[in-house]
Design an enzyme around this catalytic site. Sequence first.
Site, PDB file in Angstrom:
ATOM      1  N   GLU A   1       0.824  -1.205   0.000  1.00  0.00           N
ATOM      2  CA  GLU A   1       0.000   0.000   0.000  1.00  0.00           C
ATOM      3  C   GLU A   1       0.864   1.264   0.000  1.00  0.00           C
ATOM      4  OE1 GLU A   1      -3.837   1.814   2.480  1.00  0.00           O
ATOM      5  OE2 GLU A   1      -2.389   0.510   3.498  1.00  0.00           O
TER       6      GLU A   1
ATOM      7  N   LYS B   1     -10.299   2.474  -2.171  1.00  0.00           N
ATOM      8  CA  LYS B   1     -10.473   1.885  -0.844  1.00  0.00           C
ATOM      9  C   LYS B   1     -11.800   2.318  -0.229  1.00  0.00           C
ATOM     10  CE  LYS B   1      -7.737   1.514   3.449  1.00  0.00           C
ATOM     11  NZ  LYS B   1      -6.416   1.886   4.023  1.00  0.00           N
TER      12      LYS B   1
ATOM     13  N   CYS C   1      -5.892  -2.878   2.502  1.00  0.00           N
ATOM     14  CA  CYS C   1      -5.583  -2.728   3.921  1.00  0.00           C
ATOM     15  C   CYS C   1      -6.806  -2.821   4.832  1.00  0.00           C
ATOM     16  CB  CYS C   1      -4.804  -1.439   4.155  1.00  0.00           C
ATOM     17  SG  CYS C   1      -3.878  -1.427   5.725  1.00  0.00           S
TER      18      CYS C   1
END
Length: 318
Positions: A72, A145, A182
């Site tokens: 990331e 995300k 994540c």
Amino acid sequence: MSVFSRTSICQSLFTPVPLRYKLNPSAVSNKNVKVGLVQLSCSGDVADNMKKTIAGIREAAKKGAQVVVLQELFRSLYFCDVEDYENFKLAEAIPGPSTDSLGALAKELGVVIVASLFEKRAEGLYHNTTAVLDADGTYLGKYRKMHIPDDPGYFEKFYFTPGDLGYKVFPTKFGKIGVLICWDQWYPEAARITALKGADFLVYPTAIGWHKDQDQLTNDEQYGAWQTIQRSHAVANGVPVVSVNRTGVEGEMQFWGGSFVANSFGRVVYKAPHLEEEVHVEELDLTGSDRYRTHWPFLRDRRIDSYEPITKRYLDEE
């Protein structure tokens, strides 16, 4: 009823499939993909980080990788440990300079590249985004995300607008890749929806670590929870999971590395060291999904008619 329903409840969940239940290999297409994991430490020099990452991609390709997954926000230090307006200058358009460079590299090497970047969508509008470049260099699109944390050391809500593209699966030369990022990894709903969209495997570019002053028990507990929740996504959905984390010390954080690959039933088939950089290539057997889904038919037995309450924030009112 599953053929395993008669098995003792004390037997491990990860007991190998008995030979008498294994499917005839000729009945399943031979689908394997070699995935490269590039676990690196980062510095404050964006150009140096990109150079280092490109070297990692080349190393993975040399080792036989067909798909390369990056950690990331690999272009910089993990800047979300502080709220600083100067850090917005790290963002870029997607597609843009980084996807152009990585697309050319993907074409040169004949590999798919999954690249996590800080996206500037418009003036004052930013996302934590992962782009996918196919093996011929084509930009296939991006995933933004969805789940954005806001915790000490992880002030992401200051920087990132939640994703609005939904959950995404990218059809690449080497398979259909479900991309999550994540904090998404803690949410079984995200993994489920992405798997239901037809992903052959899930990937999680990640930046997570330990505070430098934590005790070992806390460190072990946190890493164990992080790995376990992602292994559970593999089990519940019958797909391999690839998680790529950064390593190195940044400020008060020791990023814990420990990138790993789990097979379609959650067994860890590779784990990177915690404190060292590592470029590793792992071959995924995608035929495992059919085998495990057939004998552990969780998708078959889903009661989709009963799940409406999950759309509520909390069930404290009738």
